[in-house]
Design a protein around this motif. Structure first.
Motif: not given
Lengths: 339, 339
Positions: A78-103
């Motif tokens: 009955l349920a599909g996978v709900k795609p994220l909203s644009t702001p959510e996608r942006r949040a992912i990018h903002n959040f992960l882009d600054g990472a410096v190492d694996l940890d």
DNA sequence: CCTGGCACTCGAACAGGGCGAGTGCCAAAT
DNA sequence: ATTTGGCACTCGCCCTGTTCGAGTGCCAGG
């Protein structure tokens, strides 16, 4: 086989219950959803759904709540996978882009997932199994004491101190270092044992041969041992959102989450490819019987090198959670591929 | 100044409340402790203690419970540090002796502390501030790409990837590696900057000088950055023991525990030497206003290189907790000194 | 200054009653 | 055969009133 409308009723029940956290009755259902039928009809459908085990009543003459089986049907059909909203996608990018190492990548991912899903997030460190060797370094700490440092292509560094059976000269050390690297750099862990098998024999001094054997043994041991993966967890404060009765529920969950072994097994049980949803009693661990686990593999290339997921109440927003988990996994994969 | 007997009454109240988790009244007090006076007298004493702010009643005509100020007095003047029992000491040894590396030591310590005190344990990784350099390794990943690996005497390994302004030959690399190590090995982090200051000048090629500068900059950065210490926490399941009203209490605590920054600040505020107990509102962080933090420094030599402690409800067994914390800290210090 | 006595307070625990959401069933309608 | 409206019934929730007892403060006497 359940009729189309009955499935629709089940979907409505799941959605309403997830939203309100309260048992949902026939009347409320018809009001909130345009099912096009009367409450009486819905009641009949509910009776059937209950008989089939998809829903249950907490007590006589209360509304219905979905059972694990009901959620399972919901997720599967009955349920599909709900795609994220644009702001959510942006949040992912903002959040992960600054990472410096694996940890940092893993740490950010876990916080991001927890925030996005408002649940407990679990992220496994990229596995060494599929990794390749980037470099092996040997340092002399004392005449008969070496340090072995192993660097992987995923950015992980493992070190071991080795006590040698005999002193090992600097030239022999350089020699071994060079040979070792020329053989294993760029190779997969699994292939390493064969590649270094004959190394000791190529040394003349019998004392050196013994040392080389020791070093190799340690290296192989490291490769094997470190395959027992590490992971990071976050968002445990979201456990307080579990429900009104959570004092009883939360304890075993916290206990389970502290046992890395349990979590690793949990993620290990998940399918190699695609998203896995384990609902309530489908989870082997008893403490997690009232939780659902949504997990998925992620990796730099096509292959999954590790898994990540979230742990939440069975009463969770499956489409949204699955969407978030999938999106995060994909982006983390990209990040790893770039670095 | 409070009379001897009033202090005794306070001690009894604290002990009983810690034991039963329920407000304690005058009658119950005289029954459980041989104070040698009647309930009425105790009531008068209680009235005074309340006026002075050491105890309070949750509501009119209920028993009294200690206030933060009351616990403070108890800890400062009435309670000793309870030594551990022999089986407990043995448990510490058994638990910690098998540790193989630093991560393992910290991990075992955190679990041990949590188990021993039945509270949330926090253990800081040994600080780099006081550490000395055991070895610096430079590896060439690509013509203009290096990896810097820093190994400390506490067994920690930090690595950084460096993009060089220009390609750096193998011979120059070996040269730099040798010079760097001869200067900094065995030195304290704080001394490193001065020791390497003039290194770039000793290289002839201006391109090499630029690279060396970059490498040194990264090294110093690593030394500084990694002084923001890491820590490990465990035993969060014990939060469920907080009390009957814990749904409200537990949330902010979990949130605080997830913020490493908060925890580091918490431990940072503790005294450099000796045990520190911060009770309730003495904790700067709001979420921890209903918790107490018992912390102490530990280290391999005489100096403390890091801190560890536990977070529990203000209503905790202070003597027992302090005893456990101190004992564990001491033994971890020994373990570190041996390795 | 301590003690026993006493009246008082107030929360916890329990019982009863009304309310209302929700159910199951049935007979009529489609 | 399915849907629908009607209806009686159930049962948990919530509000109220009452009782019970632990605990208090105060006071007069030792």
């Amino acid at each position: 086989m359940l009729s189309e409308r009955r499935l629709e009723v089940l979907r409505a029940i799941v959605q309403d219950y997830v939203g309100t956290e309260e048992p949902v009755g026939s009347k409320a259902l018809t009001e909130r959803h345009k099912l096009g039928v009367s409450p009486a009809t819905v009641r009949n459908d509910m009776a059937v759904l209950e008989e089939e085990g998809y829903i249950a009543q907490p007590h006589t003459s209360a509304g219905r709540i979905p059972t694990d089986k009901g959620y399972r049907l919901f997720v599967d059909r009955l349920a599909g996978v709900k795609p994220l909203s644009t702001p959510e996608r942006r949040a992912i990018h903002n959040f992960l882009d600054g990472a410096v190492d694996l940890d940092d990548v893993v740490g950010r991912t876990v916080r991001l997932l927890a925030q996005l899903t408002r649940q407990v997030a679990v992220v496994q460190y990229p596995s060494l199994t599929r990794s390749t060797v980037r470099h092996v370094e040997l340092l002399s700490l004392a005449p008969a004491r070496l340090m072995l440092v192993l660097i992987t292509d995923t950015g992980r560094v493992e070190q071991r101190v080795i006590d040698c059976p005999a002193p090992f000269g600097e030239t022999s050390l350089a020699d071994l270092r060079a040979r070792l690297n020329s053989r294993v750099v760029g190779r997969r862990f699994a292939d390493v044992p064969q590649l270094v098998q004959d190394l000791p024999e190529s040394f003349e001094e019998s004392e050196d041969r013994a040392t080389v054997s020791t070093v190799l043994a340690t290296l192989l041991e490291t490769l094997v041992e470190e395959q027992e993966e590490r992971l990071m967890i976050g968002g445990t404060a979201n456990l307080t959102r579990f429900g009104h009765d959570f004092p009883l529920t939360i304890r075993p969950v916290l206990e389970a989450l502290e046992e890395q072994v349990v979590l690793l097994k949990l993620l290990g049980e998940a399918k190699e490819s695609g998203m896995t949803v384990r609902i309530g009693h489908e989870n082997a661990h008893e403490g997690l019987n009232s939780t659902s686990v949504v997990s998925v593999g992620y990796g730099s290339g096509g292959e999954a090198v590790a898994k990540l997921g979230v742990v939440g109440p069975t009463r969770m927003d499956y489409p949204g959670t699955m969407g978030a988990v999938r999106a995060v996994a994909r982006y983390v994969g990209q990040i790893l591929a770039e670095s």
